[in-house]
Design an enzyme around this catalytic site. Structure first.
Site, PDB file in Angstrom:
ATOM      1  N   SER A 145      12.950 -16.983  27.134  1.00 46.94           N
ATOM      2  CA  SER A 145      14.022 -16.153  27.687  1.00 46.94           C
ATOM      3  C   SER A 145      14.387 -15.108  26.654  1.00 46.94           C
ATOM      4  CB  SER A 145      15.245 -17.027  28.000  1.00 46.94           C
ATOM      5  OG  SER A 145      16.395 -16.241  28.245  1.00 46.94           O
ATOM      6  N   TYR A 158      21.880 -22.995  26.286  1.00 45.85           N
ATOM      7  CA  TYR A 158      20.661 -22.375  26.807  1.00 45.85           C
ATOM      8  C   TYR A 158      19.975 -21.544  25.721  1.00 45.85           C
ATOM      9  CZ  TYR A 158      17.750 -19.731  30.136  1.00 45.85           C
ATOM     10  OH  TYR A 158      16.710 -19.155  30.819  1.00 45.85           O
TER      11      TYR A 158
END
Length: 265
Positions: A145, A158
């Protein structure tokens, strides 16, 4: 030249691929010639995924498996090898996000994200690597990501998981490159999926969500990405075309990471 990108005869395991990014990548692999295997956390999601693949004209093999459970994963890989064939391509796609301010997030919530988004890829990769070593080739693609490079409010767990996954990617490349195993990552930008749908909801007054406006302004492409935008990069990293690409994170973000942003008027 196009033969470099064919996946004929390859068995591709894509975790959490009942829908969204995983489904798009698996579908692209199927069109390139691969046999598709996927898992999800429960029977309902697996059946939903199987129906979606059938609708797309793809014969996929779906299994129920929790990627954080090492025994389940080992049993899954053994079953795949018996029923389909040894895994040639692994995409560690399964993941979650919890948007909670860090000072309000419990340690249990933090661990949950780390367990699925980081420990899961470790467990599944560990299970398929021996087979890849035996065959003398293999491709592992971790769905990282932009949050492996950037921080943002409410995504501490995250970002920590994806940062760890970036380094796990590099370490797998370092440790198993000599066995002709390439491990790379794809770092999606903001992709229009069910997971990001709340960030794109039209507001009661008919205006765009503030975060939606923010992302459009921060992206040189001036749009959210689509799952289709990830298909070409995934095929490249799964194919012979990337045999000398190892430990790389390919950011598919419309240019966000290259852009400082517009000057305020």
């Amino acid at each position: 030249m196009e033969n470099l990108f064919l996946l004929n005869g390859k068995v591709a395991l894509v975790t959490g691929a009942s829908y969204g990014i995983g489904f798009a990548i698996a579908s692209a692999f199927a069109k390139a010639g691969a046999t598709i295997v996927f898992n999800d956390i429960n029977r309902e999601l697996v059946d939903k995924g199987l129906a979606s693949y059938r609708e797309a004209g793809i014969q996929a093999h779906g299994y129920v498996c929790d990627v954080t459970d090492e025994e389940q994963v080992n049993a899954l890989v053994a079953r795949i090898e018996k029923e389909v064939g040894a895994v040639d391509i692994l995409v560690n796609n399964a993941g979650i996000i919890k948007r909670i301010p860090m000072h309000e997030m419990s340690a249990a919530e933090f661990r949950k994200v780390i367990d699925i988004d980081l420990n899961g890829p470790f467990i599944v990769s560990k299970a398929v690597i021996p087979g890849m070593m035996k065959k003398g080739h293999g491709k592992i693609i971790n769905i990282c990501s932009m949050m492996s490079e950037l921080g943002r409010e409410t995504v501490s767990a995250y970002a920590a998981a994806k940062g760890g996954l970036k380094m796990l990617t590099r370490n797998i490349a370092s440790e198993y490159g000599e066995y002709n195993i390439q491990c790379n990552g794809i770092g999606p930008g903001y992709i229009a999926t069910p997971q990001t749908a709340p960030l794109r909801e039209i507001q009661p007054d008919g205006s765009k969500h503030p975060f939606d406006r923010f992302i459009i302004a921060k992206t040189p492409a001036a749009r959210w990405g689509t799952t289709e935008d990830l298909q070409g990069p995934a095929i490249f990293l799964a194919s012979d075309a990337s045999d000398f690409v190892n430990g790389h994170i390919l950011y598919v973000d419309g240019g966000i990471l290259a852009y400082i942003g517009k000057q305020p008027k």
